[in-house]
Design a protein around this motif. Structure first.
Motif: not given
Ligand SMILES: [Zn+2]
Length: 258
Positions: A17-18, A23, A93-95, A97, A99-100
């Motif tokens: 994930v990092d 993603i 949260n991924l969004y 950051e 990343k999504l």
């Protein structure tokens, strides 16, 4: 590929994930059960109580149309009371950051929308219960405007613009998935570097082909779902857990006060 999790696989997932920059999430009914959304296909579920109504029947048969709206009215009570859970917030949260790249969902419950995820990131393969649309002119309104005060004894709701048939904006039995949605899901699957599947048994086609497409195009594949899936053998990470249990493992909080 190992089918059980341990500290190594949890650390490896976190590291994946990092490292990932694009993603894509893929979610099914299992992500929403902890929000109190019933599993419609289980015994005693809504499909046991009401026969499914096919799209053709909705168009041609007044009684079936009423039956369909009665079911949707009952469902709306569950949906309007439900809130996103930690699984939905994981993707939000991924969004946040950055990343999504997108989220493909089989769910019609609107909980990803309620979590604050941007509309343009979502591909809703089966539509959404948050909207009602006219199948003649396409006029669309938020569902609460239709369901609040809806009295089906006065008949099913009709379009205020053209008097056409209104229907919640979901894909019914006997209706094709939208080509535009399938194309967007395809291109997200091809271009992602990590696909995270949550709460889908990956049985219903063609929706379930997207994790395979991601894998074939070089992405890592993670599957977090309670039961086994046909793609477990191909996945890089498999966690047979409820999403909240899984999130507790990867992001353990402080011990509960006793
Ligand atoms: Zn209309």
């Amino acid at each position: 590929m190992q089918h059980t999790y341990n500290n190594n696989s949890i650390d490896a997932f976190k590291s994946a994930v990092d490292k990932s920059k694009r993603i894509v999430g893929f979610t099914g009914a299992g992500i929403s059960t902890e929000s109190g959304i019933p599993d419609y296909r289980s015994k005693g579920g809504i499909w046991d109580k009401f026969q499914p109504v096919y799209f053709e029947e909705f168009i041609s048969d007044e009684n079936k149309r009423l039956l369909y709206w009665q079911r949707k009215q009952e469902l709306w009570k569950d949906l309007s009371n439900a809130s996103p859970n930690k699984g939905h917030m994981f993707f939000k949260n991924l969004y946040d950051e950055g990343k999504l790249a997108g989220l493909i969902t089989q769910n019609i419950d609107g909980l990803h929308e309620k979590s604050g995820l941007a509309e343009e990131l979502m591909v809703k393969l089966h539509g959404t219960n948050l909207e009602v649309t006219c199948i003649d002119c396409g006029f669309t309104v938020p569902s609460e405007e239709v369901f609040e005060g809806l009295d089906l004894e006065q008949g099913v709701p009709i379009c205020q613009k053209c008097k056409g048939l209104l229907k919640p904006n979901t894909i019914s039995f006997g209706q094709q998935l939208r080509g535009e949605d399938l194309e967007r899901a395809d291109s997200l699957s091809i271009s992602c570097d990590l696909m995270i599947v949550v709460g889908s048994t990956l049985i219903v086609q063609p929706a379930s082909s997207f994790p395979s497409i991601a894998k074939e195009n070089g992405a890592l594949l993670a599957i977090i779902t309670l039961s086994e899936t046909p793609l477990d053998c191909d996945a890089d990470f498999v966690f047979h857990l409820k999403i909240e249990e899984f999130l507790h493992l990867i992001y353990p909080g402080p011990p509960a006060l006793v």
